[in-house]
Motif scaffolding. Structure first.
Motif, PDB file in Angstrom:
ATOM      1  N   GLY A  49     -11.899  -2.096  16.114  1.00  0.00           N
ATOM      2  CA  GLY A  49     -11.870  -0.962  17.191  1.00  0.00           C
ATOM      3  C   GLY A  49     -10.352  -0.737  17.682  1.00  0.00           C
ATOM      4  N   GLU A  50      -9.573  -1.314  17.221  1.00  0.00           N
ATOM      5  CA  GLU A  50      -8.127  -0.973  17.607  1.00  0.00           C
ATOM      6  C   GLU A  50      -7.155  -0.916  16.307  1.00  0.00           C
ATOM      7  N   PRO A  51      -6.148  -0.244  16.652  1.00  0.00           N
ATOM      8  CA  PRO A  51      -5.014  -0.066  15.334  1.00  0.00           C
ATOM      9  C   PRO A  51      -4.824  -1.297  14.768  1.00  0.00           C
ATOM     10  N   LEU A  52      -4.560  -1.397  13.396  1.00  0.00           N
ATOM     11  CA  LEU A  52      -4.183  -2.585  12.754  1.00  0.00           C
ATOM     12  C   LEU A  52      -2.821  -2.928  13.322  1.00  0.00           C
ATOM     13  N   ALA A  53      -2.575  -3.912  13.714  1.00  0.00           N
ATOM     14  CA  ALA A  53      -1.216  -4.513  14.077  1.00  0.00           C
ATOM     15  C   ALA A  53      -0.340  -5.086  12.920  1.00  0.00           C
ATOM     16  N   TYR A  54      -1.002  -5.759  12.203  1.00  0.00           N
ATOM     17  CA  TYR A  54      -0.315  -6.486  10.987  1.00  0.00           C
ATOM     18  C   TYR A  54      -0.381  -6.097   9.664  1.00  0.00           C
ATOM     19  N   VAL A  55      -1.773  -5.615   9.529  1.00  0.00           N
ATOM     20  CA  VAL A  55      -2.170  -5.171   7.974  1.00  0.00           C
ATOM     21  C   VAL A  55      -1.618  -3.749   7.995  1.00  0.00           C
ATOM     22  N   THR A  86      -7.166 -11.631   0.239  1.00  0.00           N
ATOM     23  CA  THR A  86      -5.907 -12.357  -0.220  1.00  0.00           C
ATOM     24  C   THR A  86      -4.751 -11.485   0.527  1.00  0.00           C
ATOM     25  N   ALA A  87      -4.778 -10.249   0.751  1.00  0.00           N
ATOM     26  CA  ALA A  87      -3.648  -9.548   1.205  1.00  0.00           C
ATOM     27  C   ALA A  87      -2.925 -10.394   2.539  1.00  0.00           C
ATOM     28  N   PRO A  88      -1.748  -9.988   2.919  1.00  0.00           N
ATOM     29  CA  PRO A  88      -1.248 -10.728   4.033  1.00  0.00           C
ATOM     30  C   PRO A  88      -2.098 -10.068   5.487  1.00  0.00           C
ATOM     31  N   TRP A  89      -2.367 -11.008   6.154  1.00  0.00           N
ATOM     32  CA  TRP A  89      -2.648 -10.877   7.569  1.00  0.00           C
ATOM     33  C   TRP A  89      -4.394 -10.412   7.544  1.00  0.00           C
ATOM     34  N   VAL A  90      -4.854 -10.412   6.319  1.00  0.00           N
ATOM     35  CA  VAL A  90      -6.196 -10.110   6.470  1.00  0.00           C
ATOM     36  C   VAL A  90      -7.153 -11.306   6.454  1.00  0.00           C
ATOM     37  N   GLN A  94     -14.848  -5.832   5.013  1.00  0.00           N
ATOM     38  CA  GLN A  94     -15.994  -5.435   4.610  1.00  0.00           C
ATOM     39  C   GLN A  94     -15.845  -3.922   3.754  1.00  0.00           C
ATOM     40  N   ILE A  95     -16.638  -3.919   2.472  1.00  0.00           N
ATOM     41  CA  ILE A  95     -16.076  -2.716   1.776  1.00  0.00           C
ATOM     42  C   ILE A  95     -17.627  -2.149   1.455  1.00  0.00           C
ATOM     43  N   ARG A  96     -17.490  -0.883   1.193  1.00  0.00           N
ATOM     44  CA  ARG A  96     -18.486  -0.051   0.848  1.00  0.00           C
ATOM     45  C   ARG A  96     -18.123   1.049  -0.086  1.00  0.00           C
ATOM     46  N   ARG A  97     -19.080   1.776  -0.788  1.00  0.00           N
ATOM     47  CA  ARG A  97     -18.581   2.867  -1.751  1.00  0.00           C
ATOM     48  C   ARG A  97     -18.826   4.313  -0.897  1.00  0.00           C
ATOM     49  N   VAL A  98     -17.831   5.128  -1.329  1.00  0.00           N
ATOM     50  CA  VAL A  98     -17.753   6.667  -0.666  1.00  0.00           C
ATOM     51  C   VAL A  98     -17.856   7.488  -1.586  1.00  0.00           C
ATOM     52  N   TRP A  99     -18.899   8.295  -1.719  1.00  0.00           N
ATOM     53  CA  TRP A  99     -19.214   9.304  -2.823  1.00  0.00           C
ATOM     54  C   TRP A  99     -17.933  10.267  -2.946  1.00  0.00           C
ATOM     55  N   ILE A 107     -11.276  -3.822   8.120  1.00  0.00           N
ATOM     56  CA  ILE A 107     -10.307  -4.968   7.983  1.00  0.00           C
ATOM     57  C   ILE A 107     -10.479  -5.693   9.381  1.00  0.00           C
ATOM     58  N   GLU A 108     -10.922  -7.151   9.549  1.00  0.00           N
ATOM     59  CA  GLU A 108     -10.628  -7.723  10.706  1.00  0.00           C
ATOM     60  C   GLU A 108      -9.347  -8.705  10.396  1.00  0.00           C
ATOM     61  N   GLU A 109      -8.035  -8.207  10.927  1.00  0.00           N
ATOM     62  CA  GLU A 109      -7.018  -8.962  10.812  1.00  0.00           C
ATOM     63  C   GLU A 109      -6.630 -10.500  11.628  1.00  0.00           C
ATOM     64  N   GLN A 110      -5.672 -10.940  11.110  1.00  0.00           N
ATOM     65  CA  GLN A 110      -5.583 -12.467  11.563  1.00  0.00           C
ATOM     66  C   GLN A 110      -4.826 -11.987  13.063  1.00  0.00           C
TER      67      GLN A 110
END
Length: 263
Positions: A49-55, A86-90, A94-99, A107-110
């Motif tokens: 719910g917050e902007p990504l700071a590191y990813v 495996t990406a830095p700071w991840v 969670q991933i889903r398809r979008v038509w 992403i939940e970052e470190q």
């Protein structure tokens, strides 16, 4: 002859059904393989719910470039999730398809708690991870934690205990080191060094502890309780180090105003 006719019709109907099924399958396979369904867009957002700071989206896309296989229908979501993690700071993804040709990634970052050993960091869950330390803002002051392999959670626990003890004294914990023999050394923000020795209550190498050894918390509590009176007595003199390993007290060394240590 009537039975032969029925058998002939059954065979003919079966063959017709197989032909139609094969045609339908062929059309479906043809449609699925159309470039229209190739993954063209990956939407990346925070799951907290917050902007990504590191990813950064660029970092994630660079990690999966040329390695993400399949299109909207055939992409393996579990495999793709593991790849993105495996990406830095991840920490988690969670991933889903979008038509019709996109993927949505949450992403939940470190959340960095401290530097760990020489080239890693440790997060607020007590997990070590590799990341570019230069990404950490200059105004974020992280402590340095060190310890043997698989001791991350124990070191984080002790760091949290120390922070609670010294917080009311307006002193922060800058370094916590757990040696291969499971002895504790601490550096405070004022430069003072503390030697706490081995903790019989959490000594992995010697779970039964040494006879007469005081637990970690008892040593720290005794020193913290003596702190106000000690500071008042010393006045402007500064402490350089304190040895808390004694069963009935502790020894202090003053900062080098004179060449003779005071205990």
């Amino acid at each position: 002859m009537f039975s032969d006719a029925r058998l002939t019709n059954l065979i003919a109907n079966t063959l017709a059904l197989l032909a139609v099924s094969a045609l339908v399958i062929g059309v479906v396979v043809w449609a699925v393989r159309r470039p229209y369904f190739n993954i063209e867009r990956i939407q990346i957002e925070s799951s907290q719910g917050e902007p990504l700071a590191y990813v950064t989206p660029e970092g994630v896309k660079a990690t999966i470039a040329g390695r993400l296989q399949g299109n909207f229908f055939t992409v393996d979501l579990d495999q793709s999730r593991a790849l993105i993690e495996t990406a830095p700071w991840v920490r988690r993804a969670q991933i889903r398809r979008v038509w019709p040709n996109s993927l949505s990634v949450r992403i939940e970052e470190q959340q960095p708690l401290a530097y760990w050993n020489e080239d890693e960091m440790i997060n607020t869950w007590g997990e070590s991870f590799s990341a570019n330390k230069a990404v950490v803002p200059d105004d974020v002051d992280l402590p340095q934690l060190s310890g043997p392999p698989n001791s991350e959670r124990l070191v984080v626990q002790r760091y949290a205990e120390l922070a609670r003890w010294f917080g009311p004294l307006d002193v922060q914990v800058s370094e916590v080191t757990l040696s291969p023999r499971y002895a504790w050394d601490v550096v405070l923000s004022n430069g003072m060094q503390l030697s706490l020795g081995r903790d019989p209550a959490a000594d992995i190498a010697d779970p039964h502890g040494r006879k007469g050894a005081l637990p970690f918390a008892v040593r720290v509590e005794r020193f913290v309780q003596a702190w106000p009176a000690l500071m008042q007595r010393l006045g402007d003199r500064a402490l350089q180090s304190a040895d808390l390993r004694y069963p009935n007290g502790f020894a202090i060394t003053l900062a080098p105003v004179s060449s003779t240590p005071v205990k």
